[in-house]
Motif scaffolding. Structure first.
Motif: not given
Length: 216
Positions: A38-47
């Motif tokens: 739910f913390n979505a590390p890739l989404t956070v880093m990319a977006a």
């Protein structure tokens, strides 16, 4: 033990209405994977991180994350301490009702629902645009409309959500491991390369690189 007892019996809901329901169980490991995903590390880093860096304090952004981490740790301590005195600890809704009353608790619950709905919808859009750019610009593939990619993702995720929860947890675990690996490799590459300006611990200079430090 005969064959009739070797398989788990259908659920009570299935026996009553004859419809299929979500099967399986969510253990401790699956719950951990779900919380981490739910913390979505890739989404956070990319977006998220590029937006924070370009519209915030630039290279000093890690300081913001460290500060937020400290605040979350303080909040976690208070949450765990309060849970000891709650008869039925659960979502934030329960804690808000206990501290501020039912009216405020219901408001907080509806606000959380709207927030999660908005977060889910925006995640689909970001994923659609990102994957369209990756497929067409970076991999030389066809120019597929972003909304078509979103529809495919929505269909797959919906199918997994309505099937056996064990399968969903396994798929979620694999996806989480892959995105953590991508983020780790990228981070190591950035640390090893140092970026166009090299490595620096000049925090004052880094804090002055964001748009918020630019003169109006």
């Amino acid at each position: 033990m005969d064959d009739t007892t070797s398989h788990s019996a259908p659920s009570l809901e299935t026996q009553q209405d004859g419809r299929e329901h979500l099967q399986g169980h969510l253990g401790t490991g699956g719950l951990i994977f779900t919380a981490l995903a739910f913390n979505a590390p890739l989404t956070v880093m990319a977006a998220t991180v590029p937006i924070v860096i370009s519209g915030g304090i630039g290279a000093g952004t890690p300081v913001v994350y460290l500060t937020i981490m400290a605040l979350v740790l303080v909040f976690a301590v208070g949450l765990v301490a309060m849970a000891r005195y709650m008869e039925k600890p659960g979502a934030f809704y329960t804690y808000i009702i206990a501290g501020l009353g039912r009216t405020v608790g219901l408001g907080g619950g509806f606000l959380a629902i709207l927030t999660y709905l908005g977060l889910g919808a925006s995640t689909y859009v970001v994923a659609g645009f990102s994957e369209q750019s990756l497929l067409h610009n970076n991999l030389g593939g066809p120019d597929i409309p972003w909304w078509l990619i979103v529809l495919v993702q929505w269909a797959v995720i919906s199918w997994l959500s309505l099937r056996n929860i064990d399968i969903s947890v396994r798929v979620l675990g694999v996806a989480l491991a892959v995105e953590v690996l991508i983020v780790a490799v990228w981070s190591l590459a950035v640390v090893a390369n140092g970026g166009p300006e090299g490595r620096s611990l000049d925090l004052d200079g880094q804090l002055a690189t964001g748009s918020s430090a630019s003169p109006c």
